[in-house]
Design an enzyme around this catalytic site. Structure first.
Site, PDB file in Angstrom:
ATOM      1  N   LYS A  73       0.829  -1.206   0.000  1.00 21.90           N
ATOM      2  CA  LYS A  73       0.000   0.000   0.000  1.00 21.90           C
ATOM      3  C   LYS A  73       0.862   1.255   0.000  1.00 21.90           C
ATOM      4  O   LYS A  73       0.537   2.263  -0.634  1.00 21.90           O
ATOM      5  CB  LYS A  73      -0.938  -0.010   1.207  1.00 21.90           C
ATOM      6  CG  LYS A  73      -2.080  -1.013   1.100  1.00 21.90           C
ATOM      7  CD  LYS A  73      -3.004  -0.891   2.286  1.00 21.90           C
ATOM      8  CE  LYS A  73      -4.250  -1.752   2.124  1.00 21.90           C
ATOM      9  NZ  LYS A  73      -3.947  -3.177   2.029  1.00 21.90           N
ATOM     10  N   GLU A  88      -2.731   6.632   8.197  1.00 17.00           N
ATOM     11  CA  GLU A  88      -3.419   7.664   7.423  1.00 17.00           C
ATOM     12  C   GLU A  88      -4.413   8.428   8.289  1.00 17.00           C
ATOM     13  O   GLU A  88      -4.873   7.926   9.321  1.00 17.00           O
ATOM     14  CB  GLU A  88      -4.183   7.043   6.246  1.00 17.00           C
ATOM     15  CG  GLU A  88      -3.313   6.463   5.176  1.00 17.00           C
ATOM     16  CD  GLU A  88      -4.127   5.913   4.016  1.00 17.00           C
ATOM     17  OE1 GLU A  88      -3.559   5.775   2.926  1.00 17.00           O
ATOM     18  OE2 GLU A  88      -5.327   5.620   4.203  1.00 17.00           O
ATOM     19  N   HIS A 126     -14.266  -3.102   9.127  1.00 15.67           N
ATOM     20  CA  HIS A 126     -13.626  -2.779   7.851  1.00 15.67           C
ATOM     21  C   HIS A 126     -13.823  -3.877   6.804  1.00 15.67           C
ATOM     22  O   HIS A 126     -13.135  -3.890   5.796  1.00 15.67           O
ATOM     23  CB  HIS A 126     -12.129  -2.504   8.035  1.00 15.67           C
ATOM     24  CG  HIS A 126     -11.846  -1.516   9.116  1.00 15.67           C
ATOM     25  ND1 HIS A 126     -12.208  -0.187   9.031  1.00 15.67           N
ATOM     26  CD2 HIS A 126     -11.273  -1.671  10.338  1.00 15.67           C
ATOM     27  CE1 HIS A 126     -11.855   0.435  10.135  1.00 15.67           C
ATOM     28  NE2 HIS A 126     -11.290  -0.436  10.947  1.00 15.67           N
ATOM     29  N   ARG A 135      -6.798  -8.408  -8.474  1.00 13.82           N
ATOM     30  CA  ARG A 135      -7.482  -9.698  -8.602  1.00 13.82           C
ATOM     31  C   ARG A 135      -8.961  -9.432  -8.827  1.00 13.82           C
ATOM     32  O   ARG A 135      -9.415  -8.293  -8.816  1.00 13.82           O
ATOM     33  CB  ARG A 135      -7.310 -10.510  -7.319  1.00 13.82           C
ATOM     34  CG  ARG A 135      -7.724  -9.726  -6.075  1.00 13.82           C
ATOM     35  CD  ARG A 135      -7.698 -10.554  -4.825  1.00 13.82           C
ATOM     36  NE  ARG A 135      -7.748  -9.753  -3.618  1.00 13.82           N
ATOM     37  CZ  ARG A 135      -8.846  -9.194  -3.107  1.00 13.82           C
ATOM     38  NH1 ARG A 135      -9.996  -9.323  -3.724  1.00 13.82           N
ATOM     39  NH2 ARG A 135      -8.790  -8.481  -1.997  1.00 13.82           N
TER      40      ARG A 135
END
Length: 682
Positions: free
Chosen positions: A144, A228, A263, A320
């Protein structure tokens, strides 16, 4: 029951694939595919491959020896023991089987090795087509942190955060303070909500970081994280992209995946509600820019987060096929697995961007074996009863299990993906609500009732969704189930009588409470939760009078296997009635009523429930013991952390009290229901 995706009868939005400039010279399709995955995605790939005349090879662990995907494939090969590390993550073993079976290509599905660049490289080195992007694209987007640096260079907007390589906890904590709380810690190699924590306060950062890193290491073999700014009340909108080896890239509209818990996505829909056309185009263009920046090939998903002002930011790219791809297929009429196979065969994209259109609205609900009332703990066991809603142009079910199959502790506890389509979102919502009512599962806990509450909630119905919807409305979504109604109790009594009746006999002559020349009366006691209900039945079949809580009702009906057709006071009802030992389950009108018969002549064992023993809520592995023996703790204090299905679950003190003993140490495997902690409540 299973409905193959996009069968030849076509879906409502089915698009014809017009000739392309390359079609005449297009290579032939791959002749055989090894599916390096399991469950519903393996069944999904097999369905399309069979339609295209392609031979399929499945691989399975010992836990999946009798699984549905194994039976569907043209042939199946054993991988190894049940744990994923010894089976579905064994790239060397998968490649050995691919060579031995004569496979031409490998489809990785999602999860396991699907985003492992080393596996993609190894497939290429072995002369196998990898039905996915090149290893370089997986590597670029697999981290990421690296992906966000790349997207920044490409001009794709990013959320403020720290994506650096320095993983020193002190450095990460300083970066979090500089960003400003609340912050989101995310596994750099993560996905599926694993290795992700929201941190509201600086004093909670260290513990959240440690937990996040443990979960990331267990799930992805990589404990690196990024930090973040956490956007409050954001929307999660993702764009399906597709690219071929000729340099063409298109986007197949977007999906809204905002309804989440821990999440992890719960409901997904396409198109995203209330999304302006100009924002849709901008997100699609940004997604294609991201794909082109890494030389992407095949199916991919670019995920964005949107704030309340409509500004969107790049989160990550999943290299994917996604779990929620069926909603895109339902509105476009396209088979994305077929596109994957065609692109991997060296063919061009079947459609150009200008030829892609959408019709109607589709919503997907993930049906899981889990207990929402117990923090969504996975529920393992045998599916003693499984009946799904009827499939057709408006309803699709992707599943990897059938009745009497087992949900094991080794893998994701998904039962099925339930997808509905209709011309409008409102009509699709109504179809989904009905389909959830018609889905009936026994043997494990499920989230069906929880899903039904979300679908019917005004906040979701309005389409003004964000990732905080479930938490914000938890009082309504997790409200206690209403007690059994008089009618439901009467149906149980009627079904129990019909189940004991033999054609040609008088049912009451088989009952021990029958008396010569007396009234034909029977008393029935059942337990529902903590309540005991006493019912009185009078008369003889086919007509009975049933007294429930002082109310008398006339009842008649038939019981054909598990299907109960009843007439209560002139009201006709259809229900499902299941019997297992003393346990009884009634499904009626979208409700599931669990009961048990009480035998007045049975002696109890008199053993009290040990309130001082905290038991394992599921099979798993002990990660850590959080409090020392002898410690006096307050209610809610973490005592032990278990890992199950690659997720961490915390056992907390049920009251103020003292930790007396731990029965297992970190690293130990525990069974469901095992005594874990001796705890003395004050």
């Amino acid at each position: 029951m299973h409905c193959y995706p996009l069968p030849e009868t076509t879906s409502p939005a089915r698009q014809a694939n017009p000739p392309t400039p390359h079609e005449r010279a297009a290579p032939a399709l791959i002749g055989s595919i090894l599916i390096a995955n399991r469950g519903e995605i393996a069944c999904r790939v097999i369905g399309t491959a069979k339609r295209l005349g392609i031979r399929t090879i499945a691989v399975y662990s010992d836990a999946d020896e009798n699984a549905r995907f194994v039976r569907l494939a043209d042939e199946a090969w054993r991988l190894g023991p049940a744990p994923a590390a010894e089976s579905y993550l064994r790239a060397d073993r998968i490649l050995d089987i691919a060579r031995a079976s004569g496979a031409c290509a490998v489809h990785p599905g999602y999860g396991f090795l699907s985003e492992n660049e080393a596996f993609a490289d190894a497939c290429a080195a072995a002369g196998l087509r990898f039905i996915g992007p090149p290893a370089s694209a997986i590597a670029a987007m697999g981290s990421k942190s690296a992906a966000k640096a790349l997207m920044s260079q490409a001009g794709v907007p990013l959320v403020p955060g720290y994506h650096g390589e320095d993983q020193d906890p002190a450095r990460l904590e300083r970066e979090a303070a500089a960003i400003g709380y609340p912050v989101l810690i995310k596994a750099s190699a993560g996905g599926g909500g694993k290795g992700m924590r929201i941190v509201e306060r600086a004093e909670d950062f260290a513990a959240a970081l440690a937990s996040c890193q443990r979960e990331a290491q267990a799930s992805f073999g990589d404990d690196r994280v990024l930090v973040e700014k956490y956007l409050e009340a954001p929307r999660h909108v993702e764009v399906q992209v597709f690219a071929d080896t000729f340099g063409e890239c298109v986007y197949l509209l977007e999906r809204d995946c905002s309804v989440q818990r821990r999440h992890q996505k719960v409901l997904e829909e396409a198109p995203a509600p209330h999304l302006p056309a100009h924002v849709r185009r901008a997100m699609g263009d940004a997604a294609c820019t991201a794909a082109r920046a890494v030389g992407y090939v095949g199916a991919g998903t670019v995920e964005f987060i949107m704030d309340r002002h409509g500004d969107f930011y790049f989160m990550e790219m999943n290299t994917r096929l996604q779990v929620e791809h069926p909603v895109t297929e339902m509105i476009t009429g396209l088979d994305l697995v077929e596109w994957q196979i065609r692109v991997a065969s060296g063919q061009p994209l079947p459609l150009a961007q200008s030829q892609i259109s959408a019709r109607g609205h589709a919503i997907e609900a993930r049906v899981y074996a889990e207990d929402p009332e117990r923090g969504f703990l996975p529920s393992t066991g045998t599916l003693t009863h499984l009946s799904a809603p009827a499939c057709g142009p408006h309803v699709r079910i992707d599943t990897g299990v059938e009745e009497n199959d087992s949900i094991s502790p080794f893998y994701d506890p998904m039962i099925a993906k339930l997808i509905v389509w209709d011309e409008t979102r409102e009509a699709a919502l109504a179809r989904l609500a009905r389909a959830l009512d018609d889905y009936r599962v026994a043997g494990v806990a499920t989230n069906l009732r929880f899903l039904g509450r979300i679908v019917r909630h005004p906040a979701f119905a309005s389409g003004k969704v964000d990732t905080g919807l479930i938490e914000r409305h938890q009082n309504e979504l997790f409200a206690a189930e209403a007690p059994a109604t008089d009618e439901e109790l009467a149906l149980i009594a009627l079904a129990e009588t019909l189940a004991g009746h033999r054609p040609g006999d008088e049912a009451w002559l088989t009952r021990r409470d029958w008396r010569l020349n007396g009234r034909r009366t029977r008393h029935l006691e059942i337990r529902i939760g903590e309540a005991i209900e006493s019912l009185t039945l009078e008369g003889a079949l086919p007509a009975l009078t049933i007294e429930v809580r002082g109310r008398r009702m006339t009842a008649r009906g038939t019981l054909d296997g598990t299907m109960l057709h009843a007439d209560l006071e002139g009201r006709k009802l259809a229900a499902t009635y299941l019997s297992r030992g003393q346990g009884r389950t009634l499904f009626v009108g979208g409700r599931r009523v669990e009961a048990s018969l009480i035998d007045p002549f049975a002696a109890g064992d008199g053993a009290p429930h040990g309130e001082t023993h905290l038991k394992a809520p599921m099979p798993g592995r002990v990660v850590t013991c959080c409090a020392p023996v002898g410690a006096r703790v307050e209610k809610g204090t973490p005592l032990m952390i278990l890992e199950a299905m690659k997720m961490e679950h915390t056992l907390a003190a049920p009251a103020n009290g003292v930790v007396k003993a731990f029965y297992f140490a970190p690293g130990d495997q525990v069974d469901d229901g095992a005594d874990l902690i001796d705890f003395e409540a004050e």
